[in-house]
Design a protein around this motif. Structure first.
Motif, PDB file in Angstrom:
ATOM      1  N   LEU A 273       0.843  -1.189   0.000  1.00  0.00           N
ATOM      2  CA  LEU A 273       0.000   0.000   0.000  1.00  0.00           C
ATOM      3  C   LEU A 273       0.878   1.237   0.000  1.00  0.00           C
ATOM      4  O   LEU A 273       1.797   1.362   0.816  1.00  0.00           O
ATOM      5  N   ILE A 274       0.580   2.143  -0.923  1.00  0.00           N
ATOM      6  CA  ILE A 274       1.380   3.355  -1.092  1.00  0.00           C
ATOM      7  C   ILE A 274       0.575   4.547  -0.581  1.00  0.00           C
ATOM      8  O   ILE A 274      -0.554   4.787  -1.024  1.00  0.00           O
ATOM      9  N   PHE A 275       1.168   5.297   0.339  1.00  0.00           N
ATOM     10  CA  PHE A 275       0.518   6.472   0.924  1.00  0.00           C
ATOM     11  C   PHE A 275       1.283   7.716   0.483  1.00  0.00           C
ATOM     12  O   PHE A 275       2.486   7.831   0.709  1.00  0.00           O
ATOM     13  N   ARG A 276       0.559   8.629  -0.151  1.00  0.00           N
ATOM     14  CA  ARG A 276       1.167   9.866  -0.643  1.00  0.00           C
ATOM     15  C   ARG A 276       0.490  11.068   0.016  1.00  0.00           C
ATOM     16  O   ARG A 276      -0.599  11.465  -0.385  1.00  0.00           O
ATOM     17  N   PRO A 277       1.112  11.641   1.030  1.00  0.00           N
ATOM     18  CA  PRO A 277       0.537  12.816   1.696  1.00  0.00           C
ATOM     19  C   PRO A 277       1.050  14.121   1.112  1.00  0.00           C
ATOM     20  O   PRO A 277       2.153  14.183   0.557  1.00  0.00           O
ATOM     21  N   ARG A 278       0.248  15.157   1.243  1.00  0.00           N
ATOM     22  CA  ARG A 278       0.645  16.491   0.805  1.00  0.00           C
ATOM     23  C   ARG A 278       0.042  17.511   1.767  1.00  0.00           C
ATOM     24  O   ARG A 278      -1.154  17.482   2.058  1.00  0.00           O
ATOM     25  N   LEU A 279       0.860  18.408   2.272  1.00  0.00           N
ATOM     26  CA  LEU A 279       0.368  19.493   3.117  1.00  0.00           C
ATOM     27  C   LEU A 279      -0.219  20.563   2.203  1.00  0.00           C
ATOM     28  O   LEU A 279       0.513  21.241   1.489  1.00  0.00           O
ATOM     29  N   ASN A 280      -1.553  20.683   2.211  1.00  0.00           N
ATOM     30  CA  ASN A 280      -2.243  21.560   1.264  1.00  0.00           C
ATOM     31  C   ASN A 280      -2.279  23.016   1.677  1.00  0.00           C
ATOM     32  O   ASN A 280      -2.120  23.913   0.860  1.00  0.00           O
ATOM     33  N   SER A 281      -2.531  23.265   2.969  1.00  0.00           N
ATOM     34  CA  SER A 281      -2.716  24.643   3.380  1.00  0.00           C
ATOM     35  C   SER A 281      -2.507  24.784   4.883  1.00  0.00           C
ATOM     36  O   SER A 281      -2.579  23.807   5.626  1.00  0.00           O
ATOM     37  N   ILE A 282      -2.264  26.027   5.303  1.00  0.00           N
ATOM     38  CA  ILE A 282      -2.037  26.353   6.712  1.00  0.00           C
ATOM     39  C   ILE A 282      -3.085  27.373   7.141  1.00  0.00           C
ATOM     40  O   ILE A 282      -3.415  28.297   6.392  1.00  0.00           O
ATOM     41  N   PHE A 283      -3.601  27.210   8.362  1.00  0.00           N
ATOM     42  CA  PHE A 283      -4.675  28.073   8.846  1.00  0.00           C
ATOM     43  C   PHE A 283      -4.305  28.702  10.188  1.00  0.00           C
ATOM     44  O   PHE A 283      -3.386  28.262  10.871  1.00  0.00           O
ATOM     45  N   ASP A 284      -5.087  29.715  10.550  1.00  0.00           N
ATOM     46  CA  ASP A 284      -4.983  30.349  11.876  1.00  0.00           C
ATOM     47  C   ASP A 284      -3.559  30.792  12.210  1.00  0.00           C
ATOM     48  O   ASP A 284      -3.076  30.571  13.330  1.00  0.00           O
ATOM     49  N   GLY A 285      -2.885  31.388  11.231  1.00  0.00           N
ATOM     50  CA  GLY A 285      -1.544  31.901  11.487  1.00  0.00           C
ATOM     51  C   GLY A 285      -0.531  30.832  11.814  1.00  0.00           C
ATOM     52  O   GLY A 285       0.473  31.101  12.487  1.00  0.00           O
ATOM     53  N   GLY A 286      -0.779  29.608  11.339  1.00  0.00           N
ATOM     54  CA  GLY A 286       0.178  28.523  11.568  1.00  0.00           C
ATOM     55  C   GLY A 286      -0.216  27.564  12.673  1.00  0.00           C
ATOM     56  O   GLY A 286       0.535  26.633  12.994  1.00  0.00           O
ATOM     57  N   ARG A 287      -1.409  27.728  13.251  1.00  0.00           N
ATOM     58  CA  ARG A 287      -1.835  26.838  14.337  1.00  0.00           C
ATOM     59  C   ARG A 287      -2.305  25.480  13.847  1.00  0.00           C
ATOM     60  O   ARG A 287      -2.231  24.486  14.570  1.00  0.00           O
ATOM     61  N   SER A 288      -2.809  25.409  12.610  1.00  0.00           N
ATOM     62  CA  SER A 288      -3.293  24.132  12.083  1.00  0.00           C
ATOM     63  C   SER A 288      -3.019  24.038  10.592  1.00  0.00           C
ATOM     64  O   SER A 288      -2.750  25.053   9.933  1.00  0.00           O
ATOM     65  N   ALA A 289      -3.106  22.815  10.073  1.00  0.00           N
ATOM     66  CA  ALA A 289      -2.828  22.590   8.657  1.00  0.00           C
ATOM     67  C   ALA A 289      -3.686  21.453   8.130  1.00  0.00           C
ATOM     68  O   ALA A 289      -4.105  20.564   8.890  1.00  0.00           O
ATOM     69  N   GLU A 290      -3.967  21.490   6.812  1.00  0.00           N
ATOM     70  CA  GLU A 290      -4.676  20.400   6.142  1.00  0.00           C
ATOM     71  C   GLU A 290      -3.670  19.533   5.395  1.00  0.00           C
ATOM     72  O   GLU A 290      -2.840  20.040   4.637  1.00  0.00           O
ATOM     73  N   VAL A 291      -3.756  18.220   5.610  1.00  0.00           N
ATOM     74  CA  VAL A 291      -2.911  17.271   4.890  1.00  0.00           C
ATOM     75  C   VAL A 291      -3.808  16.314   4.117  1.00  0.00           C
ATOM     76  O   VAL A 291      -4.694  15.674   4.693  1.00  0.00           O
ATOM     77  N   GLU A 292      -3.598  16.244   2.827  1.00  0.00           N
ATOM     78  CA  GLU A 292      -4.319  15.299   1.973  1.00  0.00           C
ATOM     79  C   GLU A 292      -3.492  14.017   1.862  1.00  0.00           C
ATOM     80  O   GLU A 292      -2.271  14.069   1.673  1.00  0.00           O
ATOM     81  N   VAL A 293      -4.141  12.872   1.979  1.00  0.00           N
ATOM     82  CA  VAL A 293      -3.454  11.580   1.851  1.00  0.00           C
ATOM     83  C   VAL A 293      -4.189  10.734   0.830  1.00  0.00           C
ATOM     84  O   VAL A 293      -5.391  10.498   0.955  1.00  0.00           O
ATOM     85  N   ARG A 294      -3.462  10.294  -0.189  1.00  0.00           N
ATOM     86  CA  ARG A 294      -4.034   9.377  -1.179  1.00  0.00           C
ATOM     87  C   ARG A 294      -3.379   8.007  -1.038  1.00  0.00           C
ATOM     88  O   ARG A 294      -2.182   7.906  -0.792  1.00  0.00           O
ATOM     89  N   VAL A 295      -4.209   6.985  -1.204  1.00  0.00           N
ATOM     90  CA  VAL A 295      -3.747   5.610  -0.993  1.00  0.00           C
ATOM     91  C   VAL A 295      -3.972   4.799  -2.257  1.00  0.00           C
ATOM     92  O   VAL A 295      -5.037   4.879  -2.885  1.00  0.00           O
ATOM     93  N   SER A 296      -2.971   4.021  -2.626  1.00  0.00           N
ATOM     94  CA  SER A 296      -3.108   3.083  -3.737  1.00  0.00           C
ATOM     95  C   SER A 296      -2.450   1.770  -3.347  1.00  0.00           C
ATOM     96  O   SER A 296      -1.649   1.711  -2.405  1.00  0.00           O
ATOM     97  N   LYS A 297      -2.797   0.712  -4.045  1.00  0.00           N
ATOM     98  CA  LYS A 297      -2.142  -0.583  -3.800  1.00  0.00           C
ATOM     99  C   LYS A 297      -1.344  -0.971  -5.039  1.00  0.00           C
ATOM    100  O   LYS A 297      -1.761  -0.717  -6.171  1.00  0.00           O
ATOM    101  N   ARG A 298      -0.206  -1.594  -4.799  1.00  0.00           N
ATOM    102  CA  ARG A 298       0.689  -1.964  -5.896  1.00  0.00           C
ATOM    103  C   ARG A 298       0.854  -3.478  -5.908  1.00  0.00           C
ATOM    104  O   ARG A 298       1.187  -4.093  -4.888  1.00  0.00           O
ATOM    105  N   SER A 299       0.599  -4.070  -7.051  1.00  0.00           N
ATOM    106  CA  SER A 299       0.798  -5.508  -7.207  1.00  0.00           C
ATOM    107  C   SER A 299       2.286  -5.805  -7.312  1.00  0.00           C
ATOM    108  O   SER A 299       2.990  -5.182  -8.118  1.00  0.00           O
TER     109      SER A 299
END
Length: 609
Positions: A273-299
């Motif tokens: 299983l391959i996990f590819r995360p990306r930090l998309n954006s930062i909020f509240d002056g740096g107090r929080s952030a959104e991270v997108e994670v996509r998952v795929s499986k590799r034979s």
């Protein structure tokens, strides 16, 4: 608790055009008997308890790690789905989750799961996770809804879900009412997810890549990868990229919320299983952030990758509000070179953020008052109704409601007035008050009482001289409403007595208050809900107060005539102490109870025609 390798092979094609479980079997299909008796949510009720131990915390002693929490949630909801259906079930999705409280080492977790919707082969399971700590104080950790589908039998026959029964005891009926609105919330989440899917599909470029090998220990009882394990790995990938970007230890960061996770594909032992995360954006002056994670499986034999699922995780520091872990990050979207794609990603991120902030504040009471926005037109009204219904908590015997002595002012309309301190919900400086009564004079109908509450308040409430509508749900939105919850935003003039400690006299002051009203009138079921909660609206006057916490009315038509009313609200003691100067908190509670009792008396004598 698993991925749908054994699901109806037609399910993936069907779900693109219809709701899971809504398909009608063709005569040529092999089916199992669907003549099972109707069940209630209690039939599928599952409760699990877990002591938070040091190996489940992020640092060995303090706050609980989100990874084992997600696994427990998946196990409990799967057990409920399988108890209700009598067959193995697989996870289709997990709805949006906001962690209102982070459990600590040594505290006890109580997970309660029950079905709230049953289609032909799919069902929704609602989960409430409560944490019990020192002194027996109980706090809601989160509410979530998981969607499951039944697996096919050995000959390809479908297994159908027993329908949910229509009647039960008071506790069961209340669970079903709350379940209906959780179901509406799921529909809204799906609609928002669909609206943002084009951005997700077009996105590219990630900050790192993480691989996990599926081992026998990661299997569920159907020999497929346990869904809770996959969600835990996704959370680990999100924390890893957040820690790397912020140059902080992963143990100093917390997952605060998770946007809806869909499981489109499953996996088995030996898959990579391959996990590819990306930090998309930062909020509240740096107090929080959104991270997108996509998952795929590799034979491992062909090297071919297949997309499995994706999710969005919201992360902040594990410390106080002064903890700003992402303040130094400046290089975001460095791998997205397409300008239009970058703009779409930023817009989608802002949209998701608004949705989660609304869920945090309107349902969980966390954070600042929500600023009204067009993207909240579907979600916010449902959350507002749910926040009021959840306050009632009829199904939690551990919540101690204290009855107030109203004998001197009881006229037969109000049957009981009771209150509970804010610590019941894990909140300081608040209290909740609940009143019940029956309106019988003139045999009013459900719809007439509902209209009185919604449109005629200045006529029966002497402390409300005027209500102005700032924004209404459009006709197009009303016609297209897939959740049947209607709304408007109003500015309400409140005539408030100001008590001065040095003077026995009082002064009346008119104060503007802006809030969202959400309602559902259901004559077929004989029920109605009118719920309110503050939002910040651009048309409200600048001095308008936004301190209306969850409050509202639940109406139930009586068979012998009349309407039973339940009024409930959560009050902010900090604001009330400024009004009732010199009064103790107990006296403030009693004053508010007297006001509510007066409302019931006025409503009983009111002409509702």
């Amino acid at each position: 608790c698993c991925h749908h390798e054994q699901v109806d092979p037609m399910y993936s094609a069907k779900k693109k055009t219809m709701e899971p479980g809504s398909s009608t079997p063709q005569p040529s299909e092999l089916v199992t008997s669907s003549s099972q008796p109707s069940s209630t949510p209690e039939t599928g009720l599952v409760q699990m308890f877990e002591l938070v131990t040091s190996n489940q915390t992020i640092d060995g002693s303090g706050l609980m790690d989100v990874k084992p929490l997600l696994m427990l949630m998946d196990i409990c909801t799967c057990a409920s789905a399988e108890k209700h259906t009598g067959v193995n079930c697989v996870t289709v999705s997990m709805g949006d989750v906001v962690f209102e409280h982070v459990p600590k080492c040594g505290e006890m977790l109580e997970l309660t799961a029950r079905p709230v919707y049953a289609g032909s082969t799919s069902l929704d399971i609602a989960l409430t996770l409560v944490c019990e700590g020192k002194g027996g104080v109980r706090r809601i950790v989160c509410d979530a809804v998981f969607t499951y589908v039944t697996t096919r039998g050995p000959k390809g026959e479908k297994h159908f879900c027993p329908p949910l029964g229509l009647k039960g005891d008071e506790r069961t009926e209340w669970d079903k009412i709350i379940g209906e609105y959780r179901r509406k919330l799921v529909k809204t989440e799906k609609k928002n997810a669909a609206a943002l899917s084009h951005v997700h599909e077009e996105g590219s470029g990630f900050d790192m890549e993480m691989t996990e090998v599926v081992l026998p220990a990661h299997q569920n009882h159907m020999k497929h990868t346990f869904g809770g394990v996959v969600m835990a790995w996704m959370a680990k990938a999100a924390l890893a990229v957040a820690a790397r970007k912020s140059k902080r230890s992963a143990g100093s960061l917390l997952v605060r919320s998770v946007l809806r996770v869909e499981f489109n594909e499953g996996s088995v032992v030996s898959d990579h299983l391959i996990f590819r995360p990306r930090l998309n954006s930062i909020f509240d002056g740096g107090r929080s952030a959104e991270v997108e994670v996509r998952v795929s499986k590799r034979s491992i034999s062909t090297g071919v990758e297949t997309s499995m699922n994706s999710g969005f995780f919201y992360i902040s520091g594990s410390g106080t509000k002064t903890d700003i872990p992402f303040s130094s990050i400046t290089n975001l979207h460095h791998s997205i070179t397409n300008g239009k794609m970058l703009e779409k990603t930023q817009q989608a991120t802002a949209w998701r953020r608004r949705l989660l902030l609304a869920r945090q504040q309107l349902l969980g009471g966390i954070g600042e008052v929500v600023e009204w926005h067009s993207t909240l037109h579907d979600l916010a009204p449902v959350l507002t109704v749910l926040s009021v219904l959840r306050l009632a908590r009829h199904n939690d015997p551990c919540v101690c409601w204290l009855e107030l002595d109203i004998n001197k002012k009881k006229t037969g309309v109000v049957t009981t007035i009771e209150w509970t301190p804010g610590k019941t919900w894990g909140r300081s400086d608040t209290f909740s008050l609940r009143a019940k009564g029956v309106l019988k004079q003139g045999s009013p109908s459900l719809s007439s009482v509902f209209q009185t509450l919604k449109t005629k308040r200045p006529e029966w409430d002497s402390l409300c001289p005027r209500i102005d509508v700032l924004e209404e749900q459009s006709e197009k939105e009303c016609e297209a409403s897939h959740v049947e919850v209607h709304w408007d935003v109003v500015q309400h003039i409140v005539r408030t007595p100001i008590f001065k400690k040095s003077n026995a006299s009082t002064k009346m002051l008119d104060l503007p208050v802006s809030y969202l009203r959400a309602w559902v009138l259901n004559p077929a079921e004989g029920t109605a809900v009118l719920a309110t909660q503050s939002v910040i609206h651009p048309k409200a006057v600048k001095e308008a107060l936004t301190n209306v916490r969850p409050s509202g009315w639940f109406l139930s038509e009586l068979e012998g005539g009349g309407v039973e009313l339940t009024y409930i609200f959560e009050a902010d003691l900090i604001s009330l102490r400024k009004i009732f100067v010199g009064s103790s908190d107990d006296q403030i509670v009693d004053i508010m109870a007297i006001n509510v009792n007066t409302w019931f008396e006025q409503l009983d004598s009111f002409d509702h025609t």
